[in-house]
Design a protein around this motif. Structure first.
Motif, mmCIF file in Angstrom:
data_model
loop_
_atom_site.group_PDB
_atom_site.id
_atom_site.type_symbol
_atom_site.label_atom_id
_atom_site.label_comp_id
_atom_site.label_asym_id
_atom_site.label_seq_id
_atom_site.Cartn_x
_atom_site.Cartn_y
_atom_site.Cartn_z
ATOM 1 N N PRO A 295 0.823 -1.216 0.000
ATOM 2 C CA PRO A 295 0.000 0.000 0.000
ATOM 3 C C PRO A 295 0.858 1.268 0.000
ATOM 4 N N THR A 296 0.358 2.304 -0.659
ATOM 5 C CA THR A 296 1.139 3.528 -0.861
ATOM 6 C C THR A 296 0.940 4.485 0.310
ATOM 7 N N GLY A 297 -0.008 5.406 0.222
ATOM 8 C CA GLY A 297 -0.418 6.212 1.355
ATOM 9 C C GLY A 297 0.671 7.020 2.039
ATOM 10 N N ARG A 298 1.612 7.579 1.320
ATOM 11 C CA ARG A 298 2.766 8.241 1.928
ATOM 12 C C ARG A 298 2.743 9.747 1.690
ATOM 13 N N ILE A 299 3.742 10.434 2.231
ATOM 14 C CA ILE A 299 4.044 11.815 1.871
ATOM 15 C C ILE A 299 5.216 11.793 0.895
ATOM 16 N N LYS A 300 5.070 12.560 -0.184
ATOM 17 C CA LYS A 300 6.102 12.563 -1.221
ATOM 18 C C LYS A 300 6.289 13.960 -1.779
ATOM 19 N N ILE A 301 7.537 14.305 -2.054
ATOM 20 C CA ILE A 301 7.862 15.466 -2.884
ATOM 21 C C ILE A 301 8.292 14.908 -4.241
ATOM 22 N N GLY A 302 7.598 15.244 -5.294
ATOM 23 C CA GLY A 302 7.794 14.678 -6.620
ATOM 24 C C GLY A 302 6.574 13.819 -6.955
ATOM 25 N N THR A 303 6.511 13.085 -8.019
ATOM 26 C CA THR A 303 7.581 12.823 -8.958
ATOM 27 C C THR A 303 7.700 13.962 -9.980
ATOM 28 N N GLU A 304 6.566 14.582 -10.339
ATOM 29 C CA GLU A 304 6.602 15.676 -11.309
ATOM 30 C C GLU A 304 7.382 16.837 -10.708
ATOM 31 N N THR A 305 8.547 17.122 -11.286
ATOM 32 C CA THR A 305 9.467 18.090 -10.682
ATOM 33 C C THR A 305 10.065 19.007 -11.745
ATOM 34 N N GLY A 306 9.208 19.618 -12.550
ATOM 35 C CA GLY A 306 9.698 20.570 -13.537
ATOM 36 C C GLY A 306 10.173 21.870 -12.915
ATOM 37 N N GLY A 307 9.554 22.265 -11.795
ATOM 38 C CA GLY A 307 9.942 23.468 -11.075
ATOM 39 C C GLY A 307 10.603 23.140 -9.753
ATOM 40 N N ASP A 308 10.927 24.165 -9.000
ATOM 41 C CA ASP A 308 11.680 23.996 -7.753
ATOM 42 C C ASP A 308 10.751 23.801 -6.554
ATOM 43 N N PHE A 309 11.343 23.242 -5.492
ATOM 44 C CA PHE A 309 10.691 23.076 -4.195
ATOM 45 C C PHE A 309 11.611 23.692 -3.154
ATOM 46 N N ARG A 310 11.101 24.584 -2.333
ATOM 47 C CA ARG A 310 11.965 25.209 -1.340
ATOM 48 C C ARG A 310 11.150 25.699 -0.141
ATOM 49 N N ASN A 311 11.847 25.775 0.987
ATOM 50 C CA ASN A 311 11.234 26.250 2.227
ATOM 51 C C ASN A 311 10.034 25.379 2.609
ATOM 52 N N ILE A 312 10.323 24.123 2.909
ATOM 53 C CA ILE A 312 9.281 23.142 3.210
ATOM 54 C C ILE A 312 9.572 22.501 4.557
ATOM 55 N N THR A 313 8.559 22.408 5.406
ATOM 56 C CA THR A 313 8.692 21.693 6.671
ATOM 57 C C THR A 313 7.608 20.632 6.770
ATOM 58 N N ILE A 314 8.007 19.470 7.280
ATOM 59 C CA ILE A 314 7.084 18.356 7.519
ATOM 60 C C ILE A 314 7.382 17.851 8.922
ATOM 61 N N SER A 315 6.369 17.780 9.794
ATOM 62 C CA SER A 315 6.622 17.391 11.176
ATOM 63 C C SER A 315 5.424 16.686 11.786
ATOM 64 N N ASN A 316 5.728 15.846 12.778
ATOM 65 C CA ASN A 316 4.684 15.218 13.593
ATOM 66 C C ASN A 316 3.679 14.452 12.732
ATOM 67 N N VAL A 317 4.198 13.482 11.974
ATOM 68 C CA VAL A 317 3.361 12.709 11.066
ATOM 69 C C VAL A 317 3.485 11.224 11.397
ATOM 70 N N VAL A 318 2.352 10.535 11.420
ATOM 71 C CA VAL A 318 2.309 9.089 11.578
ATOM 72 C C VAL A 318 2.065 8.452 10.205
#
Length: 532
Positions: A295-318
């Motif tokens: 099973p998938t059900g996750r947090i992901k950055i991507g897969t489509e990544t034509g532009g940039d990702f910046r200033n990201i916080t991820i916290s307190n996740v089950v």
């Protein structure tokens, strides 16, 4: 202001209470008190009960046109609250307007019709060649907004995508909520069941708040594409067949627009059987997602990544019964300045940490190779983890993952594998979905590069490390890392290949007798503290 309803504090709840009473008492409906109270409110605070516009809420009558009349009336008044009392409202597309709140009362269900003609057609988009159909259109959704501002969907009701498709261009509506180029949006307190291709697709949305949602769906839960200033909090997303919360940068808007200033906190992501999050049974009978991993059900950055990702916080996740955290940059965009902390994972169906820099280049000609740098991941506890992939940090030849710091990581794998199995890549163990024709045997440390392939931990087959496989990386720091297994595993805990300037501090790894803790291949600038 009461931001939940978009109307003055206390007034909104009083108006709704009076409207409820008015539905019971015709005398109150004509009451001068109610008229006086409504007259004191600014125009944008007016409440428009869909029942007053002909909505039946019986689950049989198509209420789309009545709902649209209520929305049109609110828009004509300069904004307001479109109110859904308890009932089941069978509907097709609902177009949002600026300065509008949809208030779903507890017991109210918006049910997606199975009639394709009830939905608005997908709008033309000349920029479809770099992402699939679902990412490229918004109007063919149950609820959609395009170029609007000051919008909210709130309340304890349910959005049920019963009649939604899953991204078929020939089908009916294919998303529960789709927003394009909007500002100042709040989504709070409601639930989504079976949201189609996306429960929520937000593309180019600025100032977005998602709070206290429950999403139990058959594909992606929340997709944030090219959005800025986003807060996702107190939200549970169950999506066994696809990603739960995912950040993307497609070319659907015609250009590579960044994702930036995003906070995800206090959330649950999971891969339980569909529907069993909302009904509280949390069933675990489904063993595989469509790509044949668990099973998938996750947090992901991507897969489509034509532009940039910046200033990201991820916290307190089950993470429960799901895949692990994934950061994937493969189309030219950069992932940088990311801080992730306090993750708990149980029953993990592939790599608990997967950081992949690739060169798929699903982008206009001339796009650069992506980059991943300045990423911090701390305080992660993972148990009952699929043993096939370890945790992976991998760039491609000539392009390193840079400046990644991992600290306070405890991972308990299921174990039970060997280097002999890595060499043979047995068909009954390996997921060959991304190999198209099976996984060939190989020398145990000869892990294929596959830099142009879709990024997923199973893209490498069985990896030679049970704990961490790190390749094509520079400036990596691992501190206070503890890896172990439930059943003896005769692979090394760590395999490092083409790694520069790596610091290992306070590393503890379970290992079988006669098996090295580390396998180093072309490693320079290694520092171990305390020295071993």
């Amino acid at each position: 202001m009461d931001m939940r309803l978009g109307v003055p504090e206390d007034h909104s709840l009083t108006v709704v209470a009076l409207i409820r009473a008015a539905r019971v008492s015709k005398r109150l409906a004509c009451s001068p008190i109610l008229a006086l109270f409504l007259g004191l409110l600014p125009a944008h605070a007016a409440v428009f009960d869909v029942a007053a516009f002909g909505a039946k809420g019986d689950g049989k009558t198509l209420d789309r046109d009545a709902i649209r009349k209520a929305v049109d009336a609110a828009a004509a008044a300069g904004g307001g609250t479109v109110y859904f009392p308890a009932g089941t409202y069978l509907t097709g597309s609902i177009q949002l307007r600026s300065n509008l709140t949809l208030q779903l009362e507890r017991g109210a269900t918006l049910e997606a019709s199975g009639d394709a003609s009830a939905y608005d057609p997908p709008e033309p988009n000349q920029f479809t060649q770099f992402q699939d159909f679902g990412h490229s259109h918004w109007h063919n959704s149950l609820i959609w907004g395009d170029g609007i501002e000051n919008v909210a969907i709130v309340g304890g009701g349910l959005i049920f995508g019963k009649g939604l498709g899953r991204g078929n261009p020939q089908g009916a509506g294919d998303k529960a909520i789709a927003l394009k180029l909007c500002r100042n949006v709040t989504l709070r307190d409601f639930s989504i069941l079976n949201g189609g291709h996306f429960g929520i697709l937000a593309t180019g949305v600025d100032n977005l708040t998602i709070d206290n949602l429950k999403i139990d769906t058959n594909r992606d839960g929340i997709d944030l594409d090219a959005c800025r200033n986003v807060r996702v909090s107190n939200t549970s997303v169950n999506s066994p067949n696809d990603d739960a919360i995912v950040l993307k940068t497609t070319y659907a808007l015609g250009a590579a627009r960044p994702v930036e200033s995003v906070t995800i906190t206090n959330c649950l992501v999971s891969g339980y059987d569909i529907g069993s999050l909302l009904d509280g049974t949390y069933k675990r009978t489904v063993k595989q997602a469509p790509d044949r991993d668990g099973p998938t059900g996750r947090i992901k950055i991507g897969t489509e990544t034509g532009g940039d990702f910046r200033n990201i916080t991820i916290s307190n996740v089950v993470f429960d019964r799901s895949r692990g955290l994934a950061l994937e940059a493969v189309d030219g965009g950069r992932i940088e300045d990311v801080a992730i902390s306090n993750l708990i994972m149980r029953d993990v169906s592939n790599a608990p940490i997967f950081i992949r820099l690739g060169s798929r280049q699903r982008a206009p000609e001339g796009a650069p190779v992506s980059a991943i740098r300045r990423v911090s991941i701390s305080n992660v506890v993972a148990s009952d983890v699929d043993p096939r992939y370890g945790s992976i940090i991998s760039g491609v030849p000539g392009h390193d993952v840079e400046d990644v710091k991992l600290s306070g990581i405890r991972i308990l794998y299921r174990g039970g594998l060997s280097l002999d199995q890595v060499a043979k890549q047995p068909a009954d163990v390996v997921n060959a979905f991304f190999f198209r024709g099976g996984v060939p045997a190989r020398e145990p440390y000869a892990t294929p590069e596959r830099e142009k392939e879709y990024p997923e931990p199973s893209m490498f087959g069985l990896v030679p490390a049970y704990g961490f496989f790190i390749r094509h990386a520079a400036g990596v720091e691992l501190s206070n890392i503890n890896v172990a297994y439930m059943k003896e595993d005769t692979r090394p805990a760590f395999v490092l290949e083409d790694v520069k300037d790596i610091v290992l501090s306070h590393i503890k790894a379970q290992k079988a007798e006669g098996v090295p803790e580390f396998k180093l291949i072309s490693v320079t600038g290694l520092s171990i503290d305390p020295p071993q």
